[in-house]
Design a protein around this motif. Structure first.
Motif, PDB file in Angstrom:
ATOM      1  N   SER A   1      41.100  25.827  42.774  1.00 26.37           N
ATOM      2  CA  SER A   1      39.708  26.161  42.444  1.00 26.37           C
ATOM      3  C   SER A   1      39.310  27.501  43.032  1.00 26.37           C
ATOM      4  O   SER A   1      38.667  28.318  42.361  1.00 26.37           O
ATOM      5  N   VAL A   2      39.701  27.738  44.274  1.00 30.85           N
ATOM      6  CA  VAL A   2      39.361  29.017  44.926  1.00 30.85           C
ATOM      7  C   VAL A   2      40.091  30.171  44.243  1.00 30.85           C
ATOM      8  O   VAL A   2      39.497  31.233  43.987  1.00 30.85           O
ATOM      9  N   GLN A   3      41.376  29.968  43.917  1.00 27.83           N
ATOM     10  CA  GLN A   3      42.131  31.022  43.249  1.00 27.83           C
ATOM     11  C   GLN A   3      41.555  31.343  41.874  1.00 27.83           C
ATOM     12  O   GLN A   3      41.515  32.505  41.461  1.00 27.83           O
ATOM     13  N   ASN A   4      41.097  30.324  41.173  1.00 32.14           N
ATOM     14  CA  ASN A   4      40.486  30.539  39.867  1.00 32.14           C
ATOM     15  C   ASN A   4      39.189  31.338  40.011  1.00 32.14           C
ATOM     16  O   ASN A   4      38.909  32.244  39.206  1.00 32.14           O
ATOM     17  N   HIS A   5      38.407  31.009  41.036  1.00 30.15           N
ATOM     18  CA  HIS A   5      37.177  31.770  41.306  1.00 30.15           C
ATOM     19  C   HIS A   5      37.509  33.235  41.595  1.00 30.15           C
ATOM     20  O   HIS A   5      36.860  34.147  41.055  1.00 30.15           O
ATOM     21  N   VAL A   6      38.513  33.469  42.442  1.00 27.21           N
ATOM     22  CA  VAL A   6      38.881  34.836  42.819  1.00 27.21           C
ATOM     23  C   VAL A   6      39.403  35.614  41.610  1.00 27.21           C
ATOM     24  O   VAL A   6      39.132  36.807  41.462  1.00 27.21           O
ATOM     25  N   SER A   7      40.157  34.951  40.732  1.00 26.97           N
ATOM     26  CA  SER A   7      40.674  35.633  39.543  1.00 26.97           C
ATOM     27  C   SER A   7      39.547  36.090  38.626  1.00 26.97           C
ATOM     28  O   SER A   7      39.694  37.070  37.894  1.00 26.97           O
ATOM     29  N   CYS A   8      38.416  35.392  38.659  1.00 26.22           N
ATOM     30  CA  CYS A   8      37.268  35.748  37.802  1.00 26.22           C
ATOM     31  C   CYS A   8      36.312  36.730  38.474  1.00 26.22           C
ATOM     32  O   CYS A   8      35.719  37.575  37.794  1.00 26.22           O
ATOM     33  N   PHE A   9      36.155  36.633  39.815  1.00 28.70           N
ATOM     34  CA  PHE A   9      35.122  37.415  40.496  1.00 28.70           C
ATOM     35  C   PHE A   9      35.656  38.300  41.617  1.00 28.70           C
ATOM     36  O   PHE A   9      34.893  39.089  42.181  1.00 28.70           O
ATOM     37  N   SER A  10      36.920  38.149  41.985  1.00 30.03           N
ATOM     38  CA  SER A  10      37.601  38.987  42.996  1.00 30.03           C
ATOM     39  C   SER A  10      37.109  38.802  44.425  1.00 30.03           C
ATOM     40  O   SER A  10      37.885  38.932  45.364  1.00 30.03           O
ATOM     41  N   ASP A  11      35.829  38.507  44.625  1.00 36.22           N
ATOM     42  CA  ASP A  11      35.252  38.481  45.978  1.00 36.22           C
ATOM     43  C   ASP A  11      34.797  37.073  46.355  1.00 36.22           C
ATOM     44  O   ASP A  11      34.703  36.185  45.505  1.00 36.22           O
ATOM     45  N   CYS A  12      34.510  36.871  47.636  1.00 36.95           N
ATOM     46  CA  CYS A  12      33.957  35.620  48.194  1.00 36.95           C
ATOM     47  C   CYS A  12      34.931  34.445  48.109  1.00 36.95           C
ATOM     48  O   CYS A  12      34.498  33.288  48.060  1.00 36.95           O
ATOM     49  N   GLY A  13      36.214  34.703  48.123  1.00 37.06           N
ATOM     50  CA  GLY A  13      37.206  33.623  48.117  1.00 37.06           C
ATOM     51  C   GLY A  13      37.214  32.845  49.420  1.00 37.06           C
ATOM     52  O   GLY A  13      37.265  31.609  49.419  1.00 37.06           O
ATOM     53  N   LEU A  14      37.176  33.565  50.556  1.00 45.21           N
ATOM     54  CA  LEU A  14      37.156  32.891  51.856  1.00 45.21           C
ATOM     55  C   LEU A  14      35.868  32.093  52.026  1.00 45.21           C
ATOM     56  O   LEU A  14      35.885  30.963  52.531  1.00 45.21           O
ATOM     57  N   PHE A  15      34.739  32.666  51.609  1.00 45.22           N
ATOM     58  CA  PHE A  15      33.454  31.967  51.659  1.00 45.22           C
ATOM     59  C   PHE A  15      33.538  30.639  50.899  1.00 45.22           C
ATOM     60  O   PHE A  15      33.111  29.588  51.394  1.00 45.22           O
ATOM     61  N   THR A  16      34.102  30.673  49.700  1.00 43.24           N
ATOM     62  CA  THR A  16      34.217  29.468  48.861  1.00 43.24           C
ATOM     63  C   THR A  16      35.083  28.414  49.530  1.00 43.24           C
ATOM     64  O   THR A  16      34.723  27.231  49.575  1.00 43.24           O
ATOM     65  N   ALA A  17      36.232  28.837  50.048  1.00 43.83           N
ATOM     66  CA  ALA A  17      37.165  27.889  50.667  1.00 43.83           C
ATOM     67  C   ALA A  17      36.581  27.265  51.931  1.00 43.83           C
ATOM     68  O   ALA A  17      36.701  26.044  52.153  1.00 43.83           O
ATOM     69  N   ILE A  18      35.939  28.080  52.774  1.00 47.25           N
ATOM     70  CA  ILE A  18      35.361  27.554  54.018  1.00 47.25           C
ATOM     71  C   ILE A  18      34.237  26.571  53.715  1.00 47.25           C
ATOM     72  O   ILE A  18      34.143  25.491  54.321  1.00 47.25           O
ATOM     73  N   MET A  19      33.371  26.917  52.760  1.00 44.49           N
ATOM     74  CA  MET A  19      32.264  26.034  52.387  1.00 44.49           C
ATOM     75  C   MET A  19      32.785  24.703  51.867  1.00 44.49           C
ATOM     76  O   MET A  19      32.277  23.629  52.231  1.00 44.49           O
ATOM     77  N   CYS A  20      33.804  24.753  51.024  1.00 47.80           N
ATOM     78  CA  CYS A  20      34.375  23.520  50.454  1.00 47.80           C
ATOM     79  C   CYS A  20      34.969  22.642  51.547  1.00 47.80           C
ATOM     80  O   CYS A  20      34.707  21.431  51.601  1.00 47.80           O
ATOM     81  N   CYS A  21      35.777  23.230  52.432  1.00 48.06           N
ATOM     82  CA  CYS A  21      36.398  22.457  53.525  1.00 48.06           C
ATOM     83  C   CYS A  21      35.335  21.868  54.456  1.00 48.06           C
ATOM     84  O   CYS A  21      35.420  20.691  54.852  1.00 48.06           O
ATOM     85  N   ASN A  22      34.338  22.676  54.801  1.00 48.05           N
ATOM     86  CA  ASN A  22      33.274  22.196  55.692  1.00 48.05           C
ATOM     87  C   ASN A  22      32.509  21.026  55.083  1.00 48.05           C
ATOM     88  O   ASN A  22      32.195  20.043  55.763  1.00 48.05           O
ATOM     89  N   LEU A  23      32.197  21.149  53.803  1.00 46.97           N
ATOM     90  CA  LEU A  23      31.419  20.107  53.141  1.00 46.97           C
ATOM     91  C   LEU A  23      32.200  18.794  53.070  1.00 46.97           C
ATOM     92  O   LEU A  23      31.632  17.709  53.288  1.00 46.97           O
ATOM     93  N   ILE A  24      33.499  18.884  52.797  1.00 44.11           N
ATOM     94  CA  ILE A  24      34.331  17.671  52.752  1.00 44.11           C
ATOM     95  C   ILE A  24      34.385  17.022  54.130  1.00 44.11           C
ATOM     96  O   ILE A  24      34.191  15.803  54.280  1.00 44.11           O
ATOM     97  N   GLU A  25      34.656  17.840  55.162  1.00 45.30           N
ATOM     98  CA  GLU A  25      34.770  17.303  56.526  1.00 45.30           C
ATOM     99  C   GLU A  25      33.449  16.709  57.003  1.00 45.30           C
ATOM    100  O   GLU A  25      33.415  15.602  57.565  1.00 45.30           O
ATOM    101  N   ASN A  26      32.351  17.429  56.801  1.00 45.32           N
ATOM    102  CA  ASN A  26      31.042  16.945  57.261  1.00 45.32           C
ATOM    103  C   ASN A  26      30.642  15.655  56.554  1.00 45.32           C
ATOM    104  O   ASN A  26      30.094  14.728  57.168  1.00 45.32           O
TER     105      ASN A  26
END
Length: 570
Positions: A80-105
């Motif tokens: 999912s993150v790679q697909n986002h980056v392929s479309c928008f190039s930026d904010c890949g780390l932001f997306t991955a960290i938010m997703c991991c944090n939300l799952i853990e929390n």
């Protein structure tokens, strides 16, 4: 015949997130990604133990491409993150960290997946509707009459990639070149639908970063001998161009798997060469001045064209075919059949250029919507990271044309959003409970998990053990050194917030971000005058961050909703 092994039944695992192995692997992945985040992010070195190239990076595109992930749940996340980056190039780390944090929390809350997913969707809609509204005080309009905001955007991207190893002077130089290259791709005359040109990055290793430059048109690397021949056949007027994507070497590499029938005593090589020379004669008759070929041109055809004062450049490669078509207006020719005159293009001029130890053909177009960014670095690793970063910055600038906004960076948008969501939930709890059919306790627990996930992204910017704070007026992110974390010292040690918009001269009070604070309404005091005075403003791409937030929440909801993982072991 060897005996066939019996087919194994599929392996079925229930509740994948309940597995301690999956949770610990997810935590490790989050730690790797979060430690790369921001200007002081730590670099990662990825390599194959059996050999091969070594990748040193902190960028999500390079990191996830080289990171081997085996568990299906983690593959969903990284894909999912790679697909986002392929479309928008930026904010890949932001997306991955938010997703991991939300799952853990969310896993810690003990709420049912149905309730959590429904509330996460509601919190996401709160964020997106606020960020798109006129009341949003994280969103800044981009004024294309001034380069200040655009330069701040490019500068923020460059400084967030420490593997580029740029000094302040080099960052300013490369940032200005990226913006210049972007502006050169915008056509002067626009019709109903504007089509942007293209910027090609040309490598020049072994030179200093400040030797980098931008030139209109295209640079094609050549030998010094080729350039001498070019100078002897140079024309003073515009040059007619033929662009070939077919091989002109005379081989049969594209004949497929069919059978070639050759008559007795007929030389196949001579027949093909004659066809190539016939093609050359047509080029001479059609007054073509420049022949460009993606592949190889036969030496005899090259000699023939040279005798008729036609410049022939071969081996230009697939990457340059689209830009060459844009520069010249020519249609790539894919066969040796007679050429239709409408496929030809033209260029204003072809000249020689030398940078460092390399020689280039320089194609100057009639209308400059294609340019070459000559990117220099003395270090191979830094050059590869710079190339990716420049491509990201160029794409982000293109996205900004479609949606002319930027968001405050440096963690301030995330903490401001968290404060906004907390305030809304606190004030409208009864209405939300009535509409979504959950209890107030469940609502507050889910909201805290969502807001903590946002705040943890901002917290990931601090890698040196410093204290992270939020001001109780604007909801912006602040960071202070580890040895000055006393409440009484905060006003003295805090200089500016993460985005650089506010300083400690404001009448502010702070709270520790990881602690608990009473919900408050962040004040919408973002004045255009204040934005204009902020010289070193840190900003993020509006389009990329909006998409990243949506992808992160939707992917987390998908993973939280997984009840079985079925693996075929055959």
């Amino acid at each position: 015949m060897s005996r066939l092994e019996a087919k194994k039944p599929s392996l079925c695992k229930t509740e994948p997130l309940s597995s301690e192995k999956v949770r610990s692997t997810l935590s490790v992945l989050k730690g790797i990604i979060a430690s790369c985040y921001g200007p002081s992010g730590r670099l990662k070195q990825l390599h194959n133990g059996l050999g091969g190239c070594v990748c040193t990076t902190s960028q999500s595109s390079a990191l996830l491409r080289n990171l081997s992930v085996t568990h299906p749940v983690l593959k969903v996340l990284t894909s999912s993150v790679q697909n986002h980056v392929s479309c928008f190039s930026d904010c890949g780390l932001f997306t991955a960290i938010m997703c991991c944090n939300l799952i853990e929390n969310t896993q810690r809350t003990g709420l049912t997946p149905t309730t959590t997913i429904k509330l996460n969707k509601y919190f996401l809609s709160l964020c997106t509707s606020y960020l798109k509204s006129e009341a949003c005080s994280c969103r800044i309009p981009v004024d294309f009459r001034s380069t200040q905001t655009l330069l701040s955007l490019v500068h923020s991207i460059l400084t967030s990639k420490p593997a580029c190893m740029l000094t302040r002077k080099e960052t300013d130089h490369i940032g200005a070149l990226i913006l210049k290259a972007f502006l050169l791709t915008i056509p002067e005359s626009t019709e109903e639908r504007m089509v942007l040109g293209k910027s090609i990055i040309v490598p020049l290793k072994g030179q200093g970063v400040t030797d980098s430059t931008v030139l209109p048109g295209l640079l094609i690397e050549a030998s010094e001998v080729q350039l001498r021949r070019l100078l002897s056949t140079q024309k003073s007027s515009a040059l007619r161009v033929a662009l070939f994507c077919a091989s002109l070497s005379g081989d049969f590499s594209n004949s497929g798997e069919g059978t070639v029938l050759v008559h007795y005593q007929v030389s196949l090589e001579n027949a093909v060469l004659e066809q190539l020379l016939n093609l050359g004669r047509q080029l001479v008759t059609d007054h073509v001045d420049l022949v460009l070929c993606q592949k190889v041109i036969h030496p005899s055809l090259k000699q023939f064209l040279s005798e008729h004062h036609i410049i022939a450049i071969d081996r230009v490669g697939l990457t340059l075919m689209e830009p060459l078509s844009k520069v010249t207006g020519a249609t790539p020719i894919g066969s040796l059949n007679p050429i239709v005159s409408t496929t030809y293009g033209s260029v204003k001029d072809v000249c020689s250029a030398r940078f460092g130890s390399k020689h280039f053909f320089h194609l100057l177009p009639n209308e400059a919507t294609v340019c070459s960014l000559l990117l220099c670095s003395r270090n191979d690793t830094a050059w590869e990271e710079m190339k990716l970063t420049c491509q990201t910055a160029m794409h982000v600038l293109q996205l900004t044309i479609k949606e002319p906004w930027v968001l405050l960076g440096g963690g301030c948008t995330e903490t401001h959003l968290a404060a906004y969501v907390r305030h809304k939930v606190h004030n409208k709890a009864e209405a939300i409970v009535r509409d979504d059919g959950c209890s107030q306790a469940e609502l507050h627990i889910a909201a805290e998990a969502f807001c903590s996930a946002l705040e943890s992204i901002a917290g990931s910017l601090e890698h040196d053990g410093g204290e992270i704070l939020i001001d109780m007026k604007y909801g912006h992110f602040w960071s202070c050194q580890a040895d000055s974390a006393s409440v009484s010292n905060w006003p003295d040690t805090l200089s500016r917030c993460g985005c650089g918009l506010y300083n400690n001269q404001e009448e502010l009070s702070w709270s520790i971000l990881r602690g608990t604070y009473h919900p408050f309404a962040p004040q919408p005091c973002l004045l255009q005058a204040a934005v204009g005075s902020a010289r070193n403003l840190t900003v993020d791409c509006f389009t990329a961050k909006m998409s990243g937030l949506q992808v992160a929440v939707e992917t987390a909801n998908l993973i939280l909703d997984l009840s079985y993982v079925i693996e075929d072991k055959n």
